[in-house]
Design an enzyme around this catalytic site. Sequence first.
Site, PDB file in Angstrom:
ATOM      1  CG  ASN A  13      -1.905   1.057   1.302  1.00 24.83           C
ATOM      2  OD1 ASN A  13      -1.691   2.138   0.768  1.00 24.83           O
ATOM      3  ND2 ASN A  13      -3.017   0.796   1.962  1.00 24.83           N
ATOM      4  CD  GLU A  40      -2.492  -8.877   6.404  1.00 30.10           C
ATOM      5  OE1 GLU A  40      -3.602  -9.165   6.895  1.00 30.10           O
ATOM      6  OE2 GLU A  40      -2.171  -7.746   6.038  1.00 30.10           O
ATOM      7  CG  ASP A  69      -1.634  -5.970  10.235  1.00 29.67           C
ATOM      8  OD1 ASP A  69      -1.680  -6.152   9.006  1.00 29.67           O
ATOM      9  OD2 ASP A  69      -2.544  -6.362  10.987  1.00 29.67           O
ATOM     10  N   GLY A 142      -8.585   4.313   1.511  1.00 32.03           N
ATOM     11  CA  GLY A 142      -9.018   3.361   2.544  1.00 32.03           C
ATOM     12  C   GLY A 142     -10.214   3.861   3.338  1.00 32.03           C
ATOM     13  CE1 TYR A 143     -12.870   0.043   6.166  1.00 27.55           C
ATOM     14  CE2 TYR A 143     -10.618  -0.435   6.832  1.00 27.55           C
ATOM     15  CZ  TYR A 143     -11.863  -0.872   6.428  1.00 27.55           C
ATOM     16  OH  TYR A 143     -12.108  -2.212   6.292  1.00 27.55           O
ATOM     17  CG  ASP A 144      -7.760   8.363   5.235  1.00 25.04           C
ATOM     18  OD1 ASP A 144      -7.591   7.720   6.281  1.00 25.04           O
ATOM     19  OD2 ASP A 144      -6.819   8.856   4.583  1.00 25.04           O
ATOM     20  CE  LYS A 162      -4.495   9.045   7.796  1.00 23.67           C
ATOM     21  NZ  LYS A 162      -4.523   8.197   6.611  1.00 23.67           N
ATOM     22  CG  HIS A 167      -3.933   4.662  12.811  1.00 22.83           C
ATOM     23  ND1 HIS A 167      -4.229   5.732  11.985  1.00 22.83           N
ATOM     24  CD2 HIS A 167      -3.930   3.570  12.010  1.00 22.83           C
ATOM     25  CE1 HIS A 167      -4.408   5.278  10.745  1.00 22.83           C
ATOM     26  NE2 HIS A 167      -4.239   3.971  10.742  1.00 22.83           N
TER      27      HIS A 167
HETATM   28  P1  ITT Z   1       0.009  -4.055   3.613  1.00 22.38           P
HETATM   29  O1  ITT Z   1       0.522  -4.572   2.304  1.00 22.38           O
HETATM   30  O2  ITT Z   1       1.003  -3.150   4.309  1.00 22.38           O
HETATM   31  O3  ITT Z   1      -0.534  -5.115   4.529  1.00 22.38           O
HETATM   32  P2  ITT Z   1      -2.802  -3.127   3.552  1.00 22.38           P
HETATM   33  O4  ITT Z   1      -3.454  -2.007   2.810  1.00 22.38           O
HETATM   34  O5  ITT Z   1      -3.347  -4.523   3.373  1.00 22.38           O
HETATM   35  O6  ITT Z   1      -1.217  -3.065   3.217  1.00 22.38           O
HETATM   36  P3  ITT Z   1      -3.364  -3.209   6.480  1.00 22.38           P
HETATM   37  O7  ITT Z   1      -3.726  -4.647   6.470  1.00 22.38           O
HETATM   38  O8  ITT Z   1      -2.358  -2.716   7.464  1.00 22.38           O
HETATM   39  O9  ITT Z   1      -2.798  -2.701   5.048  1.00 22.38           O
HETATM   40  O10 ITT Z   1      -4.611  -2.261   6.627  1.00 22.38           O
HETATM   41  C1  ITT Z   1      -5.912  -2.698   6.903  1.00 22.38           C
HETATM   42  C2  ITT Z   1      -6.936  -1.844   6.172  1.00 22.38           C
HETATM   43  O11 ITT Z   1      -7.031  -0.566   6.814  1.00 22.38           O
HETATM   44  C3  ITT Z   1      -6.607  -1.606   4.690  1.00 22.38           C
HETATM   45  O12 ITT Z   1      -7.823  -1.699   3.944  1.00 22.38           O
HETATM   46  C4  ITT Z   1      -6.085  -0.171   4.678  1.00 22.38           C
HETATM   47  O13 ITT Z   1      -6.343   0.477   3.444  1.00 22.38           O
HETATM   48  C5  ITT Z   1      -6.874   0.463   5.824  1.00 22.38           C
HETATM   49  N1  ITT Z   1      -6.118   1.560   6.459  1.00 22.38           N
HETATM   50  C6  ITT Z   1      -4.988   1.462   7.220  1.00 22.38           C
HETATM   51  N2  ITT Z   1      -4.558   2.665   7.625  1.00 22.38           N
HETATM   52  C7  ITT Z   1      -5.411   3.573   7.100  1.00 22.38           C
HETATM   53  C8  ITT Z   1      -5.501   4.983   7.136  1.00 22.38           C
HETATM   54  O14 ITT Z   1      -4.602   5.740   7.753  1.00 22.38           O
HETATM   55  N3  ITT Z   1      -6.508   5.566   6.478  1.00 22.38           N
HETATM   56  C9  ITT Z   1      -7.409   4.838   5.817  1.00 22.38           C
HETATM   57  N4  ITT Z   1      -7.413   3.500   5.716  1.00 22.38           N
HETATM   58  C10 ITT Z   1      -6.424   2.855   6.356  1.00 22.38           C
END
Ligand code: ITT
Length: 184
Positions: A13, A40, A69, A142-144, A162, A167
């Site tokens: 990502n 994962e 994660d 993502g969830y933003d 942000k 987090h």
């Molecule tokens: P990796 O390859 O690093 O695992 P990922 O996108 O699968 O990338 P995660 O499992 O850590 O990442 O994230 C879980 C979900 O939360 C994933 O759908 C992300 O897009 C979302 N997410 C994580 N941090 C976010 C943020 O700051 N804002 C919005 N969405 C977020």
Amino acid sequence: MHKSFDLYFVSSNVHKYQEAKTILGSLGIDLGFLKSNLGEIQSNSLRNIAMAKARDAFSKFKRPVIIEDDGLFIDSIGGFPGPYSSYVFKTIGNRGILDLLKNSRGANFVSIITYCDKTTLQSFEGKLDGKISKTQKGKGWGYDPIFIPNNSVKTFAEMNNKNELSHRFKALKKFSRWYLHKWE
Ligand code: ITT
């Protein structure tokens, strides 16, 4: 020639990398990127998933790495999607989450940053309380568009600071204190 770094962020990502690079840059740490889909494991603990991802990343690249994660934990539905946040985002997405929630909207976003090199495996946690908005607001990844931190009226997607409170910021700040000290 590619520039070489002392530390790499391994993730599929690029948004996460960009934010981590900005945050660590402001704390004096230069961060490279290795784009990779890490294995994962199935677990209900973000920390266990993060440690397995970090080991996988180090064994792939044989360089000092951090991985991250994240999980979005929504109170009224038992902390769901939590460790399954990535899968849920890809399947039902923000629209599906909004449809699930009726009244209680409290949630928290958790980031686990895990560092791994030949001899060390170390995790750092950042947690931010907030709530889920009623509708999607702002253009973010993502969830933003649905996460509103406590003491804010705006979603992550609508905010311009942000990276100063997320987090991810909280976890990386703890990591940076440890990492910079490690070399003293
Ligand atoms: P990796 O390859 O690093 O695992 P990922 O996108 O699968 O990338 P995660 O499992 O850590 O990442 O994230 C879980 C979900 O939360 C994933 O759908 C992300 O897009 C979302 N997410 C994580 N941090 C976010 C943020 O700051 N804002 C919005 N969405 C977020």
